[in-house]
Design a protein around this motif. Structure first.
Motif, PDB file in Angstrom:
ATOM      1  N   ALA A 562      16.508  -0.582  12.711  1.00  0.00           N
ATOM      2  CA  ALA A 562      16.763  -0.181  11.603  1.00  0.00           C
ATOM      3  C   ALA A 562      16.373  -0.179   9.842  1.00  0.00           C
ATOM      4  CB  ALA A 562      17.839   0.811  11.212  1.00  0.00           C
ATOM      5  N   ALA A 563      17.701  -1.957   9.756  1.00  0.00           N
ATOM      6  CA  ALA A 563      17.834  -3.082   8.710  1.00  0.00           C
ATOM      7  C   ALA A 563      16.524  -3.453   8.861  1.00  0.00           C
ATOM      8  CB  ALA A 563      19.028  -3.667   9.235  1.00  0.00           C
ATOM      9  N   PHE A 564      16.544  -4.377   9.521  1.00  0.00           N
ATOM     10  CA  PHE A 564      15.003  -5.148   9.469  1.00  0.00           C
ATOM     11  C   PHE A 564      13.774  -4.097   8.841  1.00  0.00           C
ATOM     12  CE2 PHE A 564      11.250  -7.716  10.912  1.00  0.00           C
ATOM     13  CZ  PHE A 564      11.444  -9.454  10.443  1.00  0.00           C
ATOM     14  N   GLY A 565      13.699  -3.125   9.884  1.00  0.00           N
ATOM     15  CA  GLY A 565      12.439  -2.332   8.833  1.00  0.00           C
ATOM     16  C   GLY A 565      12.599  -1.772   7.529  1.00  0.00           C
ATOM     17  N   GLY A 566      13.990  -1.450   7.798  1.00  0.00           N
ATOM     18  CA  GLY A 566      14.069  -0.951   5.964  1.00  0.00           C
ATOM     19  C   GLY A 566      14.028  -1.914   5.120  1.00  0.00           C
ATOM     20  N   SER A 567      14.517  -2.945   4.607  1.00  0.00           N
ATOM     21  CA  SER A 567      14.028  -4.657   4.590  1.00  0.00           C
ATOM     22  C   SER A 567      12.499  -4.401   4.087  1.00  0.00           C
ATOM     23  CB  SER A 567      15.386  -4.991   4.805  1.00  0.00           C
ATOM     24  OG  SER A 567      16.274  -5.188   4.885  1.00  0.00           O
ATOM     25  N   VAL A 568      12.165  -4.548   5.727  1.00  0.00           N
ATOM     26  CA  VAL A 568      10.598  -4.642   4.923  1.00  0.00           C
ATOM     27  C   VAL A 568       9.713  -2.988   4.290  1.00  0.00           C
ATOM     28  CG1 VAL A 568       8.341  -3.683   6.177  1.00  0.00           C
ATOM     29  CG2 VAL A 568      10.315  -5.976   7.546  1.00  0.00           C
ATOM     30  N   LEU A 569       9.951  -2.035   4.831  1.00  0.00           N
ATOM     31  CA  LEU A 569       9.384  -1.485   3.527  1.00  0.00           C
ATOM     32  C   LEU A 569       9.894  -1.037   1.953  1.00  0.00           C
ATOM     33  CD1 LEU A 569      10.113   1.597   6.533  1.00  0.00           C
ATOM     34  CD2 LEU A 569       8.218   0.419   5.998  1.00  0.00           C
ATOM     35  N   ALA A 570      11.437  -1.413   1.733  1.00  0.00           N
ATOM     36  CA  ALA A 570      12.205  -1.638   0.403  1.00  0.00           C
ATOM     37  C   ALA A 570      11.300  -3.216   0.100  1.00  0.00           C
ATOM     38  CB  ALA A 570      13.381  -2.085   0.811  1.00  0.00           C
ATOM     39  N   GLY A 571      10.812  -3.826   0.369  1.00  0.00           N
ATOM     40  CA  GLY A 571      10.404  -5.135   0.317  1.00  0.00           C
ATOM     41  C   GLY A 571       8.985  -5.280  -0.260  1.00  0.00           C
ATOM     42  N   HIS A 886      -4.639  -6.901  -5.471  1.00  0.00           N
ATOM     43  CA  HIS A 886      -3.522  -7.561  -6.351  1.00  0.00           C
ATOM     44  C   HIS A 886      -3.395  -9.136  -5.534  1.00  0.00           C
ATOM     45  CE1 HIS A 886      -4.521  -4.555  -8.222  1.00  0.00           C
ATOM     46  NE2 HIS A 886      -4.036  -4.832  -9.737  1.00  0.00           N
ATOM     47  N   GLY A 887      -4.073  -9.532  -4.608  1.00  0.00           N
ATOM     48  CA  GLY A 887      -3.365 -11.030  -4.085  1.00  0.00           C
ATOM     49  C   GLY A 887      -3.102 -11.719  -4.544  1.00  0.00           C
ATOM     50  N   GLY A 888      -3.780 -12.633  -5.693  1.00  0.00           N
ATOM     51  CA  GLY A 888      -3.522 -13.352  -6.425  1.00  0.00           C
ATOM     52  C   GLY A 888      -3.175 -12.802  -8.040  1.00  0.00           C
ATOM     53  N   LEU A 889      -2.248 -12.077  -7.758  1.00  0.00           N
ATOM     54  CA  LEU A 889      -1.951 -11.872  -9.477  1.00  0.00           C
ATOM     55  C   LEU A 889      -0.713 -12.567 -10.226  1.00  0.00           C
ATOM     56  CD1 LEU A 889      -2.281  -9.574 -11.051  1.00  0.00           C
ATOM     57  CD2 LEU A 889      -0.002  -8.493 -10.321  1.00  0.00           C
ATOM     58  N   THR A 890      -1.033 -13.100 -10.724  1.00  0.00           N
ATOM     59  CA  THR A 890      -0.434 -14.523 -11.141  1.00  0.00           C
ATOM     60  C   THR A 890       1.033 -14.241 -11.269  1.00  0.00           C
ATOM     61  OG1 THR A 890      -2.118 -15.353 -12.443  1.00  0.00           O
ATOM     62  CG2 THR A 890       0.070 -16.144 -13.377  1.00  0.00           C
ATOM     63  N   GLY A 891       2.018 -14.250 -11.951  1.00  0.00           N
ATOM     64  CA  GLY A 891       3.569 -13.849 -12.217  1.00  0.00           C
ATOM     65  C   GLY A 891       4.505 -13.406 -10.434  1.00  0.00           C
ATOM     66  N   LEU A 892       3.932 -13.187  -9.467  1.00  0.00           N
ATOM     67  CA  LEU A 892       4.257 -12.582  -8.808  1.00  0.00           C
ATOM     68  C   LEU A 892       4.771 -13.338  -7.290  1.00  0.00           C
ATOM     69  CD1 LEU A 892       5.152  -9.626  -7.397  1.00  0.00           C
ATOM     70  CD2 LEU A 892       2.804  -9.804  -5.915  1.00  0.00           C
ATOM     71  N   ASP A 893       5.561 -12.927  -7.086  1.00  0.00           N
ATOM     72  CA  ASP A 893       6.491 -14.418  -5.590  1.00  0.00           C
ATOM     73  C   ASP A 893       5.468 -13.929  -4.827  1.00  0.00           C
ATOM     74  OD1 ASP A 893       7.386 -15.820  -8.181  1.00  0.00           O
ATOM     75  OD2 ASP A 893       9.590 -15.187  -7.775  1.00  0.00           O
ATOM     76  N   ASP A 894       5.847 -14.610  -3.497  1.00  0.00           N
ATOM     77  CA  ASP A 894       5.794 -14.410  -2.594  1.00  0.00           C
ATOM     78  C   ASP A 894       6.855 -13.427  -1.750  1.00  0.00           C
ATOM     79  OD1 ASP A 894       3.677 -15.686  -1.514  1.00  0.00           O
ATOM     80  OD2 ASP A 894       5.529 -17.941  -0.627  1.00  0.00           O
ATOM     81  N   VAL A 895       5.638 -12.106  -1.499  1.00  0.00           N
ATOM     82  CA  VAL A 895       6.713 -10.948  -1.045  1.00  0.00           C
ATOM     83  C   VAL A 895       7.164 -11.576   0.270  1.00  0.00           C
ATOM     84  CG1 VAL A 895       6.741  -8.747  -0.399  1.00  0.00           C
ATOM     85  CG2 VAL A 895       5.107 -10.118  -1.908  1.00  0.00           C
ATOM     86  N   THR A 896       8.714 -11.842   0.550  1.00  0.00           N
ATOM     87  CA  THR A 896       9.320 -12.250   1.511  1.00  0.00           C
ATOM     88  C   THR A 896      10.239 -11.247   2.257  1.00  0.00           C
ATOM     89  OG1 THR A 896      10.483 -13.545   0.453  1.00  0.00           O
ATOM     90  CG2 THR A 896       8.804 -14.478   0.983  1.00  0.00           C
ATOM     91  N   LEU A 897      11.296 -11.120   2.920  1.00  0.00           N
ATOM     92  CA  LEU A 897      12.222 -10.564   2.931  1.00  0.00           C
ATOM     93  C   LEU A 897      13.096 -10.616   2.530  1.00  0.00           C
ATOM     94  CD1 LEU A 897      11.931  -9.600   7.003  1.00  0.00           C
ATOM     95  CD2 LEU A 897      11.670  -7.845   5.723  1.00  0.00           C
ATOM     96  N   ARG A 898      13.478  -9.245   2.114  1.00  0.00           N
ATOM     97  CA  ARG A 898      15.157  -9.292   1.367  1.00  0.00           C
ATOM     98  C   ARG A 898      16.444  -8.042   1.850  1.00  0.00           C
ATOM     99  NH1 ARG A 898      13.181 -13.317   0.313  1.00  0.00           N
ATOM    100  NH2 ARG A 898      12.914 -14.788  -1.546  1.00  0.00           N
ATOM    101  N   ALA A 899      17.388  -8.409   2.433  1.00  0.00           N
ATOM    102  CA  ALA A 899      18.427  -7.389   3.018  1.00  0.00           C
ATOM    103  C   ALA A 899      18.367  -6.476   1.852  1.00  0.00           C
ATOM    104  CB  ALA A 899      19.743  -8.063   2.894  1.00  0.00           C
ATOM    105  N   ASP A 900      17.827  -4.859   2.055  1.00  0.00           N
ATOM    106  CA  ASP A 900      18.541  -3.996   1.497  1.00  0.00           C
ATOM    107  C   ASP A 900      19.465  -3.517   2.078  1.00  0.00           C
ATOM    108  OD1 ASP A 900      17.488  -1.986  -0.405  1.00  0.00           O
ATOM    109  OD2 ASP A 900      16.494  -1.041   1.671  1.00  0.00           O
ATOM    110  N   PRO A 901      21.073  -3.524   0.958  1.00  0.00           N
ATOM    111  CA  PRO A 901      21.887  -2.736   1.143  1.00  0.00           C
ATOM    112  C   PRO A 901      22.152  -1.595   1.557  1.00  0.00           C
ATOM    113  CG  PRO A 901      22.017  -3.783  -0.946  1.00  0.00           C
ATOM    114  CD  PRO A 901      19.533  -3.815  -0.319  1.00  0.00           C
TER     115      PRO A 901
END
Length: 941
Positions: A562-571, A886-901
């Motif tokens: 749930a934490a991993f999946g929720g973090s994926v969806l939140a990211g 919009h895969g090459g949109l300037t200003g957007l960092d890599d979309v990586t996992l972040r822990a969602d509280p």
């Protein structure tokens, strides 16, 4: 004569415990349904993604065109003319359709054939519209099916009887758009220049309305439907001209060499994506390659022309889709392994708790001469009678819910669930009762000592988990692994995708080993206290059966998933929000192709529904710098723009950062005639300016004078920002106070608010004096466009369903564990009540007894979930699943996992709430009855 069994085992056991058998059948049916549904759901959304990719690509890319030049001068005039007539073209068209192999199918409603000019002749009439001194061009096309793809609005369809290459007069029809733009009417003559020197006269006989303008018939070569602006060849500056289409009758095709010596024949096959599935991708790509440069092209040339060429972008469309699918598949596989692991643990836990409940019965059978094999086979028959029909029902339900998918993978998944459900109880019983024992210890969780086999198994799991995490961090999830395909074609590495499950599993086993330690530590201070509740709660929790490891394992796996999946969806959601914001710069943006906006428009937009504030800015795209280069100049009101930057988070600043000096000496008194370093008194009163980092380094700390059509001003850079709402994609810019530019006009409106719609802004534009030509971008619409791919939305839905299923299994694990220990706790509470324990103290005792394991599972699950996200974050890039175009949109960092509280804390809090709630409910129900109702003589609970 064989002795007939008086009481068959299976029937007797099922009649003895019908509720348990029904609950077990329901669990197996639901688990088999989910296991069978997953591959079908994945294949379904992947197939929808293939169809959507082909359909959304547009006819210009998805149509397969086979073209060939008209016969050359080595043929007689009669032969050249016959090759352009509709009869041979139709025969070749039918053979082309018949030669296309599966899975390439043609949409005959949009497919067509014919002939047209390659070099477009120019119209020599002066009354034709001109964008420059260059005459407009026309494409002449003799395309089949004109009568079935268009409705006649005026006049009649053109005729072609008796037309040859010597003809200099021909009839044509035009679409309504062509007639409007090119000023054509029925009966008008258009004179076209010819390479042979003679003028060809084309008489307009009809005006048509396309029935399906977006179909491949009209959109593959859109100039036949709508005139377009083209650029004349030659050196710069290249003048613009109109390019339109004239529609001839198919029989009039022989006239084409009169205006173009090398016209072309074509056979256009519109691909039908309606039947395509994800498993057709390899075969389809192979067929397209053969069609472009392979045996299939040779076959088509055999009955069309030896110089025929096939062209299509269908192979590129499929490659792009395959790349997106391969990026999505490993992420979905993580959810599949997570919920699969939780479901397997719950099934094993159910069978283990059943074995514990029936331990006395099976031990008695073993002590009275029952063989291990005999007991195992009878238990296998008992569980098979329940599990096999339930698994079959789950498989059938999955097939009915998602009908259009392969049955094989679903049958294998449901069969695996059935085998696990049937074999877990017999195997557990055979291992436990392999030796008859007269007396056994209690086997409490606190006093139990792990065996060597368990230690070895845990070490193996630890090695697998460490290897999976190290592999994932090194190469990510997009590398092909040793396992087979997931879904229909996405290649995934099972070890990498199962990494979160392995991390949760090894953490659960570690916590189970450490679980007795905190119980002992808690029991010591409680033993010294006068109150008995704390000591009784910890002692009773320590007396729990060793089978309680399964609920803890199920909870940790579910919480980790749930934490991993929720973090994926939140990211994913955060990436889409950020991308939409970078595309618009605010909640909405109103511009007009770089032209100034009407002055009343800002007030009109501010009154639109949902609008909270409007920031009117002036953008000059060609501000000249001292080195001769140009950058955009942004002029805005400091207070309004500061609130906008604070609300969007794009380069936040305060109003004083931008406010011009009150002295009013911001205008330069220097002698520069263009741009340069300010001198005199103007330099001391220079405007504060915010610049991009590169521009700030270029301008330095000195004031500079700038002359623009909106006014002359002196500014010096006082701050830098990497982005700003007016230009959110991190380009170079210079931002100043608008008050210093007296002639500045609104060129963009940045709107903030809630529930803003495009139609509301269109209505406001009409009210503000801009009925046409407005470019309106709404942030919510931009965000919705990022997830318009069925592959993306399907993967998100599957992931969300997997997280929900994992949560459901976790709740079931808690309930099963509490129900299993309910008789023991009930008897304990009844005995204590006979000794004077009050009802309120009894409820508190049961809650405190259930609390240690719940807190351990909740805290451990949240901690392990956070650790899994942090460990695996570097190996996962969710850009492809989050974004579409919009895969090459300037200003957007890599979309990586972040822990969602919220994903970490909410499931953990739910486990604690559920556990204590069930314990309180049981205590409330128990305390309503007298202790004698729960106590029996000789009861050993």
């Amino acid at each position: 004569m064989p002795i007939r069994t008086v009481a068959p085992w299976v029937r007797t056991r099922l009649r003895a415990a019908p509720a348990a058998a029904t609950a077990f059948a329901l669990l197996v049916a639901v688990t088999a349904f989910l296991a069978a549904l997953f591959p079908r759901a994945v294949e379904s959304y992947e197939s929808d993604g293939v169809r959507a990719a082909v359909a959304d690509a547009g006819p210009a890319r998805s149509v397969i065109e086979l073209s060939a030049p008209a016969p050359g001068l080595d043929k007689t005039q009669r032969e050249r003319e016959d090759a352009l007539r509709p009869a041979p073209l139709r025969r070749q068209y039918e053979k082309t359709l018949h030669a296309l192999p599966e899975p390439v199918r043609a949409d005959v409603r949009q497919s067509t054939y014919g002939a047209q000019t390659v070099k477009s002749p120019q119209g020599t009439d002066r009354w034709l519209p001109h964008l420059s001194p260059v005459d407009p061009q026309f494409t002449l096309a003799a395309q089949s099916g004109l009568d079935t793809h268009a409705r006649l609005r005026e006049g009649r369809l053109p005729g072609g009887e008796g037309i040859t290459s010597d003809s200099r007069r021909v009839e044509a029809a035009v679409t309504a758009d062509t007639a409007r733009v090119m000023r054509l009417k029925v009966g008008k003559d258009v004179h076209l220049g010819s390479e042979l020197g003679d003028t060809v006269t084309v008489r307009i006989t009809g005006i048509l309305e396309p029935l399906r303008p977006k179909s491949a018939y009209w959109s593959y070569d859109p100039v036949l439907r709508t005139p377009a602006k083209a650029v004349a060849p030659g050196p710069a500056p290249q003048p613009e001209l109109w390019h339109a289409g004239l529609l001839l009758a198919p029989d009039a095709a022989p006239v084409l060499p009169a205006v173009d010596q090398n016209p072309q024949r074509y056979w256009r096959v519109a691909a039908d994506p309606g039947h395509l599935t994800a498993r057709d991708l390899p075969a389809l790509k192979s067929r397209i390659a053969s069609l472009e440069k392979g045996p299939l092209l040779s076959e088509l040339r055999s009955f069309t022309d030896r110089d025929a060429r096939a062209s299509t972008d269908l192979d590129k469309i499929l490659t792009e889709h395959a790349g997106l699918r391969d990026a999505v598949a490993p992420v979905v596989a993580v959810a599949a392994y997570g919920v699969g692991g939780v479901a397997a643990v719950v099934l094993l836990m159910t069978c283990a708790l059943s074995a514990v409940r029936r331990h006395g019965e099976l031990a008695l059978l073993r002590s009275r001469g029952g063989s291990v094999g005999g007991i195992g086979w009878r238990l296998l028959a008992e569980t098979s009678v329940v599990a096999v029909p339930a698994a079959a029902l789950g498989l059938l339900s999955a097939v009915l819910v998602v009908p259009h998918a392969r049955v094989g993978p679903s049958a294998v998944a449901a069969g695996a669930v059935c085998v696990l459900a049937c074999g877990a109880l017999p195997v557990r019983a055979a291992v436990t009762h392999r030796r008859p024992r007269a007396h056994e210890g209690r086997g409490d969780l606190v006093t139990a000592r792990p065996s060597r086999r368990r230690t070895v198994a845990e070490l193996v799991l630890l090695v697998l988990a460490v290897g999976a995490v190290a592999t994932l961090r090194r190469r990510g999830t997009d590398a092909s692994g040793p396992a087979g395909a997931q879904g229909s074609g996405g290649s995934v590495d099972w070890l990498v995708s199962a990494a979160p499950v392995l991390v949760g599993g090894i953490a659960a086993l570690l916590l189970v080993r450490l679980y007795p330690l905190p119980l002992r530590l808690c029991a010591r201070p409680f033993a010294r206290r006068r109150g008995a509740l704390g000591f009784l709660a910890t002692a009773s929790a320590g007396r729990a059966s060793g089978a309680q490891v399964f609920p803890l394992l199920a909870l940790l796996l579910a919480l980790t998933t749930a934490a991993f999946g929720g973090s994926v969806l939140a990211g994913v959601q955060d990436a889409r929000d950020r991308t939409a914001l970078l595309a618009v710069g605010a909640d909405a943006r109103v511009t007009r192709d770089g032209a100034p906006l009407p002055a009343p428009l800002a007030d009109a937009v501010g009154r639109a529904p949902g609008v909270r504030e409007v920031a009117a800015v002036h953008i000059d795209w060609n501000l000249s710098l001292p080195d001769g280069s140009t950058v955009p100049l942004i002029a805005a009101d400091p207070a309004t723009y500061a609130r906008l930057t604070a609300g969007t988070g794009l380069g936040p600043l305060t109003a004083p950062d931008l406010k011009a000096p009150r002295a009013g000496t911001g205008t330069s008194t220097g002698t520069s005639t263009g741009t340069g370093t300010g001198t005199g008194t103007g330099a001391s009163a220079a405007l504060p300016a915010i610049a991009s980092p590169d521009l700030a380094r270029k301008l330095g700390d000195e004031p500079h004078t700038f002359r623009t059509p909106s006014g002359t001003f002196t500014a010096e850079v006082t701050g830098t920002r990497t982005t700003t709402p007016a230009l959110p994609t991190q380009g170079a810019f210079l931002l100043v106070d608008r008050g210093a530019l007296p002639k500045a006009r609104d060129t963009a409106l940045l709107v903030t608010g809630d529930g803003i719609t495009r139609q509301a802004l269109v209505d406001a534009g009409a009210e503000g004096g801009a009925r046409r030509g407005l470019d309106i971008d709404v942030r919510s619409a931009e965000r919705a466009a990022l997830a318009d791919s069925p592959l993306q939305s399907g993967a998100e839905h599957v992931y969300l369903a997997a997280v929900a299923a994992g949560a459901g299994y976790a709740a079931l694990a808690v309930l099963l564990a509490l129900l299993q220990s309910a008789p023991r706790r009930t008897a304990l509470l009844a005995r204590l009540r006979t000794m004077g324990l009050g009802a309120r103290q009894g409820r508190l005792l049961l809650a405190l007894e259930a609390l240690p394991q719940a807190l351990l599972a909740a805290g451990g699950g949240a901690l392990v979930g956070w650790a899994a996200v942090e460990l695996l974050a570097d190996g996962l890039d969710l850009r492809r699943i989050a974004l579409n175009a919009h895969g090459g949109l300037t200003g957007l960092d890599d979309v990586t996992l972040r822990a969602d509280p919220w994903s970490l804390l909410l499931p953990a809090a739910g486990v604690v709430a559920l556990t204590t709630g069930v314990a309180f409910a049981q205590a409330w129900w128990t305390t309503r009855r007298t202790p004698a109702a729960d106590l029996r003589t000789g009861d050993t609970r």
